[in-house]
Design an enzyme around this catalytic site. Structure first.
Site, PDB file in Angstrom:
ATOM      1  N   ARG A  68      36.248  11.393  57.963  1.00 29.29           N
ATOM      2  CA  ARG A  68      37.486  11.175  58.716  1.00 29.29           C
ATOM      3  C   ARG A  68      37.959  12.554  59.171  1.00 29.29           C
ATOM      4  O   ARG A  68      37.823  13.526  58.422  1.00 29.29           O
ATOM      5  CB  ARG A  68      38.574  10.598  57.808  1.00 29.29           C
ATOM      6  CG  ARG A  68      38.258   9.243  57.234  1.00 29.29           C
ATOM      7  CD  ARG A  68      39.069   8.180  57.954  1.00 29.29           C
ATOM      8  NE  ARG A  68      38.991   6.908  57.272  1.00 29.29           N
ATOM      9  CZ  ARG A  68      37.982   6.050  57.392  1.00 29.29           C
ATOM     10  NH1 ARG A  68      36.966   6.330  58.166  1.00 29.29           N
ATOM     11  NH2 ARG A  68      37.999   4.898  56.754  1.00 29.29           N
ATOM     12  N   LYS A 108      39.734  22.784  51.759  1.00 32.59           N
ATOM     13  CA  LYS A 108      40.611  23.681  51.008  1.00 32.59           C
ATOM     14  C   LYS A 108      40.279  25.108  51.377  1.00 32.59           C
ATOM     15  O   LYS A 108      39.144  25.414  51.749  1.00 32.59           O
ATOM     16  CB  LYS A 108      40.374  23.491  49.499  1.00 32.59           C
ATOM     17  CG  LYS A 108      41.504  23.988  48.653  1.00 32.59           C
ATOM     18  CD  LYS A 108      42.623  22.970  48.613  1.00 32.59           C
ATOM     19  CE  LYS A 108      43.672  23.320  47.625  1.00 32.59           C
ATOM     20  NZ  LYS A 108      44.484  22.131  47.299  1.00 32.59           N
TER      21      LYS A 108
HETATM   22  N1  GLU Z   1      47.841  21.724  48.676  1.00 34.86           N
HETATM   23  C1  GLU Z   1      48.197  20.367  48.487  1.00 34.86           C
HETATM   24  C2  GLU Z   1      47.154  19.621  47.674  1.00 34.86           C
HETATM   25  O1  GLU Z   1      46.398  20.212  46.955  1.00 34.86           O
HETATM   26  C3  GLU Z   1      48.555  19.678  49.790  1.00 34.86           C
HETATM   27  C4  GLU Z   1      47.453  19.504  50.763  1.00 34.86           C
HETATM   28  C5  GLU Z   1      47.920  19.023  52.146  1.00 34.86           C
HETATM   29  O2  GLU Z   1      49.080  18.683  52.277  1.00 34.86           O
HETATM   30  O3  GLU Z   1      47.088  19.013  53.040  1.00 34.86           O
HETATM   31  O4  GLU Z   1      47.095  18.437  47.648  1.00 34.86           O
END
Ligand code: GLU
Length: 473
Positions: A68, A108
């Site tokens: 996605r 990430k």
């Molecule tokens: N850093 C947050 C997490 O680990 C948020 C990720 C986001 O909102 O894209 O879920």
């Protein structure tokens, strides 16, 4: 890796948990491999001139899945970041998005930096330079890869990133959707800052709506009066502890920080403590609780609910056996190692796992992204209309009964929902439905007796479906 027990790395630990889930599903080997593998990892090194000297910074962005799009996940700034951690966290994002039906892949990023060593202007320069690297290499855009805040980053960094993207692509009508977690006046959404902590609260509340689950964790009744130890008073820990104590009657008996912990069995006033930390820079001198230096040991304190809301690998094979909490809620990503998870489960401690428990952040990021690409604030079109209908209803009610409706009642009937109301309602609904789905998976499969495996099975089923339906090319 914890030295004494030679535990697997964070990334291998996540994969082992996924393997455990895949083995109860009997998933096609090829599909299993496709789901588990990390699609792409970018490492960048770039120079920035700081105080007259050139410094070279290292950063990463891992895209775990693209079934996605966009792929979604935070960027952390930390002096201990590495590629293994980034890959583990990107994989968690894939499962996290699937479990809460956020139609994104997982990604990430991290920058190896100690933000406390740099001024605001230096941080801006470094962030804009890092953003340029990510954009040029195809790892940041509203349609393919959308970062968000994580440890060490917040609204400020997201605003710089969005602005850098806008300068490069002013013709992209959706430029503001290239990152989420922005300040509200720069395209952010109400309720994003509190979202992960709020999601943790909603997850725990939903757990307590199922009395047999509560019983399974050797507790009974409601949340009111339950004791809770929280590790980490950052954005997630602070909001979770604040909402649970102020709104649900939970007693926060200890707060653990990196340099020690505060203990008060009568409960700690989280808002008061938070203000103290803002003023004094730490928890040490807070007068209404006992400060102890070895905070890590406080994870072992007797309590109903333990919420690790700081870093990964906090409960390991070294201390798992000493944990006395009845329920552990993983507000952080990966706070329990694979080996520790096994020990805790055998001890009968129930774990609400990270991929579900802290999914509130990405859920509200999804709302923000939708708001950005639709270019309108939620509630803008219908709020006054709803208010008018509410007022009309009270008028009809008064006329039909011949009695007058109190002003308080009138207000609550006629008040139209604003953006924050809608965000909270959407988040609550998301957390409730996801938990119910996870429970169903556990109930329908005699080989699953823990929530973590149920979370992975539920999310992998959804991801596998999208691979199988569309095919692989
Ligand atoms: N850093 C947050 C997490 O680990 C948020 C990720 C986001 O909102 O894209 O879920």
């Amino acid at each position: 890796m914890t030295k004494a027990f030679n535990e697997p790395s964070f990334r291998d630990g996540v994969n082992l948990m996924v393997d455990r889930a895949m083995s109860v599903m009997g998933l096609d080997e090829g599909v299993a491999k496709a789901i588990k593998s990390c699609n792409a990892v970018l490492q960048v090194q770039f120079p920035v001139k700081i105080r007259g000297k050139i410094e070279v910074f290292t950063g990463w962005r891992a895209t775990h899945s693209t079934h996605r799009l966009p792929s979604k996940g935070g960027i952390r700034y930390a002096p201990y970041a590495d590629q293994n951690e980034v890959e583990a966290l990107a994989a968690l994002m894939t499962y996290k998005c699937a479990i809460v039906d956020v139609p994104f892949g997982g990604s990430k990023g991290a920058l190896l930096i100690d933000p406390s060593q740099y001024s605001r202007d230096e941080m801006e320069l470094i962030t804009r330079r890092f953003t340029l690297e990510l954009i040029r290499k195809g790892f940041l855009s509203p349609s393919t890869n959308v970062p968000a805040p994580d440890i060490g980053t917040g609204q400020r960094e997201m605003a710089w990133m969005a602005d850098t993207y806008k300068h490069l692509f002013p013709e992209d009508i959706n430029y503001v959707a290239c990152v989420t977690g922005k300040p509200v006046h720069h395209g952010g959404i109400q309720g994003r800052v509190e979202a992960t902590g709020r999601g943790v609260q909603f997850a725990i509340k939903e757990f307590f709506r199922h009395s047999d689950d509560v019983k399974g964790a050797h507790m009974e009744g409601t949340l009111d009066g339950k004791t809770c130890v929280i590790q980490g008073l950052g954005n997630v820990g602070y909001h979770a502890a604040k909402f649970l104590s102020e709104e649900d009657g939970v007693k926060i008996t200890a707060v653990i920080e990196y340099n020690g912990a505060l203990i008060n069995d009568d409960g700690i006033d989280i808002e008061q403590l938070h203000q103290h930390v803002e003023e004094h820079g730490g928890i040490e001198s807070y007068p209404c609780a006992k400060f102890v230096e070895n905070g890590h040991d406080v994870l072992e304190k007797k309590c109903d609910i333990l919420i690790p809301a700081a870093l990964e690998s906090q409960i390991t094979m070294e201390n798992a056996d000493q944990i006395k909490a009845k329920l552990i809620v993983e507000a952080a990503n990966g706070p329990i190692t694979f080996g520790a998870d096994d020990i805790l489960r055998k001890k009968g401690i129930v774990i609400i796992p990270d991929a579900y428990a802290n999914a509130g952040g990405v859920t509200v990021s999804y709302f923000e992204w939708i708001r950005n690409i639709s270019h309108i604030r939620f509630g803008r079109m219908q709020r006054r209309h709803d208010e008018m209908r509410g007022a009309e209803m009270t008028r009809v009610l008064e006329e039909a009964t011949g009695r007058s409706v109190s002003d308080k009642m009138k207000n609550s009937i006629s008040r139209g929902a604003d953006e924050l109301d809608l965000v909270r309602s959407g988040l609550d609904d998301t957390m409730r439905l996801a938990y119910q789905e996870i429970r169903e998976t556990r109930e329908n499969n005699e080989n699953i007796d823990d929530l973590r495996t149920a979370v992975y099975v539920t999310s992998i089923e959804k991801i596998a479906r999208s691979y199988l339906e569309v095919g692989v090319f």
